[in-house]
Design an enzyme around this catalytic site. Structure first.
Site, PDB file in Angstrom:
ATOM      1  N   HIS A  74     -62.383  -5.680 -13.276  1.00 49.95           N
ATOM      2  CA  HIS A  74     -63.793  -6.008 -13.533  1.00 49.95           C
ATOM      3  C   HIS A  74     -63.964  -6.080 -15.051  1.00 49.95           C
ATOM      4  CE1 HIS A  74     -68.146  -5.211 -13.784  1.00 49.95           C
ATOM      5  NE2 HIS A  74     -68.231  -5.476 -12.501  1.00 49.95           N
ATOM      6  N   ASP A 102     -60.889   3.160 -12.978  1.00 52.91           N
ATOM      7  CA  ASP A 102     -62.214   2.647 -12.655  1.00 52.91           C
ATOM      8  C   ASP A 102     -62.414   2.903 -11.159  1.00 52.91           C
ATOM      9  OD1 ASP A 102     -64.261   1.077 -11.714  1.00 52.91           O
ATOM     10  OD2 ASP A 102     -63.676  -0.745 -12.792  1.00 52.91           O
ATOM     11  N   GLN A 149     -65.317   1.275  -7.034  1.00 58.85           N
ATOM     12  CA  GLN A 149     -65.249   0.846  -5.634  1.00 58.85           C
ATOM     13  C   GLN A 149     -64.444   1.818  -4.770  1.00 58.85           C
ATOM     14  OE1 GLN A 149     -67.107  -1.459  -4.522  1.00 58.85           O
ATOM     15  NE2 GLN A 149     -67.629  -2.616  -6.351  1.00 58.85           N
ATOM     16  N   LYS A 184     -73.679   2.808  -6.396  1.00 58.78           N
ATOM     17  CA  LYS A 184     -72.813   2.219  -5.360  1.00 58.78           C
ATOM     18  C   LYS A 184     -72.462   3.242  -4.292  1.00 58.78           C
ATOM     19  CE  LYS A 184     -70.549  -0.885  -8.675  1.00 58.78           C
ATOM     20  NZ  LYS A 184     -71.015  -2.222  -8.382  1.00 58.78           N
ATOM     21  N   CYS A 203     -67.810 -10.711 -11.903  1.00 59.66           N
ATOM     22  CA  CYS A 203     -67.415 -10.081 -13.168  1.00 59.66           C
ATOM     23  C   CYS A 203     -65.899  -9.964 -13.266  1.00 59.66           C
ATOM     24  CB  CYS A 203     -68.051  -8.698 -13.336  1.00 59.66           C
ATOM     25  SG  CYS A 203     -69.829  -8.717 -13.311  1.00 59.66           S
TER      26      CYS A 203
HETATM   27  N1  PLP Z   1     -65.825  -1.746 -11.927  1.00 61.00           N
HETATM   28  C1  PLP Z   1     -65.859  -2.257 -10.697  1.00 61.00           C
HETATM   29  C2  PLP Z   1     -64.582  -2.367  -9.913  1.00 61.00           C
HETATM   30  C3  PLP Z   1     -67.072  -2.676 -10.146  1.00 61.00           C
HETATM   31  O1  PLP Z   1     -67.106  -3.189  -8.923  1.00 61.00           O
HETATM   32  C4  PLP Z   1     -68.248  -2.548 -10.924  1.00 61.00           C
HETATM   33  C5  PLP Z   1     -69.545  -3.045 -10.413  1.00 61.00           C
HETATM   34  O2  PLP Z   1     -69.629  -3.974  -9.673  1.00 61.00           O
HETATM   35  C6  PLP Z   1     -68.159  -1.989 -12.196  1.00 61.00           C
HETATM   36  C7  PLP Z   1     -66.934  -1.610 -12.665  1.00 61.00           C
HETATM   37  C8  PLP Z   1     -69.364  -1.834 -13.074  1.00 61.00           C
HETATM   38  O3  PLP Z   1     -70.248  -0.910 -12.529  1.00 61.00           O
HETATM   39  P1  PLP Z   1     -71.699  -0.706 -13.172  1.00 61.00           P
HETATM   40  O4  PLP Z   1     -72.322  -2.069 -13.244  1.00 61.00           O
HETATM   41  O5  PLP Z   1     -72.389   0.207 -12.226  1.00 61.00           O
HETATM   42  O6  PLP Z   1     -71.497  -0.118 -14.512  1.00 61.00           O
END
Ligand code: PLP
Length: 410
Positions: free
Chosen positions: A121, A198, A201, A224, A364
């Site tokens: 991401h 990270d 998910q 989430k 993203c």
């Molecule tokens: N990393 C992953 C794998 C994600 O799916 C997301 C959000 O969709 C993020 C990071 C970013 O999360 P946030 O927008 O809550 O900071």
């Protein structure tokens, strides 16, 4: 776990959208909130709202206790050795940026390497690009297999003694691939590198034990995982958090302030400058209670079962390209696909007309889209309140989309 009963806990699901019962298949973007979380937020604002760690009045003490209790709950949820290793942030993005700016930017130098995967991401990619620009460190990418998985052999080949950081998503938000973080962390550590995960998910969908995985940092988002928006977590091993610099300077994070210099509080408070995310953290604590009651293993099995069922049902449709691990291979609770050459936004618009909410776009993850040779995809993601009937509705909606775009599919 009975998802039909679980659904009753989520008031938002009980509505029609465009004349159809809402089918919410976008939990990977943000999850819905159970009544238990909404009630805790309401009660906090109605009865306890106050600033924390300051006044000595009763409301201030209640709010402080609730805020710090939420930290303890989150620490237990991920099996952190102590609550002080849980920092409340705005979300995964902020947590990852804090590691990049407060730790990596100060510790890395030219010649050092940061190892990533091309399916990250943007929030686990751009902060490292910035670190590389400032420090002269180099970014190295692990090769992805066609289904989005990584091989441990490739990790061993890519990680070298020059590697200082390996930063990976636990579960890909596009492909649903689950990376073997424990094994990758062991390879990183053997080379003297830190493992940054990270968990945006994974933490909402499966048991995540930071001690078992032996990760150095873990980032995730409250919204989430049934919690409120605006709150997330940065977990770190104590020695790295102590070595890390705060990102925000100002009220509350200080010990002694002089005219020309200042000192900081201990972890975690040195990272929580200003009025912290009080209601958000308390709401996240309630979400953790709720998820624990349902059981993270139950949730994981449920989400994976729905993803498997969705893969089966989607395979009945011609003209559909499904990305990520093939049927029969482990994947998180989501499926990503395209319908012929039809733009994902158009597919999503037809689904929305039937009350079905999915995510469409590049998720993203532009470098990954380029590797897949597409500009966008449609993603249906599942959570504890989804049922087989939701997948059936998706298939029905896709049949409508196929009919509508027949000319474009050819
Ligand atoms: N990393 C992953 C794998 C994600 O799916 C997301 C959000 O969709 C993020 C990071 C970013 O999360 P946030 O927008 O809550 O900071």
């Amino acid at each position: 776990m009975n998802s039909i009963e679980v659904r009753q806990d989520f008031p938002i699901l009980n509505q029609e959208v465009n004349g159809h019962p809402l089918v919410y298949l976008d939990s990977a973007a943000t999850s819905q909130k159970p009544r238990a979380v909404i009630e805790v937020l309401k009660r906090y604002y109605e009865a306890d709202n106050s600033n924390v760690h300051r006044g000595v009045h009763t409301l201030g003490s209640r709010a402080t206790e609730a805020y710090e209790l939420a930290r303890e709950k989150v620490a237990r949820f991920i099996n952190a050795p102590s609550p002080e290793q849980v920092i409340f942030t705005r979300g995964t993005t902020e947590s990852l940026n804090m590691i990049a700016y407060g730790y990596a930017r100060l510790q890395l130098k030219a010649g050092d390497e940061i190892v990533l995967s091309p399916s990250e991401h943007h929030s686990n990619l751009i902060p490292w690009q910035q670190v590389a620009k400032v420090t002269g460190a180099t970014l190295k990418y692990l090769p992805l297999q066609e289904d989005g998985t990584l091989t441990l052999e490739d990790v061993r080949q890519t990680v070298t003694p020059a590697t200082k950081i390996v930063a990976l998503a636990h579960v890909s938000n596009v492909l649903g691939t689950i990376h073997p973080i424990k094994e990758i962390a062991a390879i990183a550590h053997a080379a003297g590198a830190l493992m940054v995960v990270d968990g945006a998910q994974s933490v909402p969908h499966m048991p995540v034990d930071v001690r078992d995985l032996d990760v150095d940092f873990l980032a995730f988002s409250g919204h989430k995982m049934c919690g409120p928006t605006g709150v997330g977590v940065l977990y770190g091993k104590r020695k790295w958090l102590e070595a890390m610099e705060p990102t925000y300077f100002g009220g509350e994070m200080i010990d002694i302030v002089e005219l020309y210099d200042s000192t900081w509080k201990d972890i975690p408070w040195k990272f929580e400058g200003g009025t912290p995310i009080i209601a958000g953290a308390i709401g996240l604590g309630a979400a953790v209670d709720y998820l624990t009651k349902v059981g993270m293993e139950n949730i994981q099995n449920h989400d994976m079962r729905l993803a498997t069922y969705a893969m089966e049902r989607l395979s009945e449709l011609s003209d559909l390209t499904v990305y990520g691990p093939k049927p029969g291979k482990t994947r998180g609770g989501l499926v990503t696909f395209n319908l012929g050459q039809v733009h994902a936004h158009d597919v999503s618009t037809v689904l929305d007309a039937e009350g079905i909410a999915v995510r469409a776009g590049h998720h993203c993850a532009q470098p990954l889209m380029r590797m897949l040779g597409v500009i966008s995809t449609v993603r249906a993601s599942f959570y504890l309140y989804n049922t087989e009937a939701d997948v059936d509705a998706l298939v029905h909606g896709l049949l409508s989309a196929k009919e509508f775009f027949q000319h474009a599919i050819g």
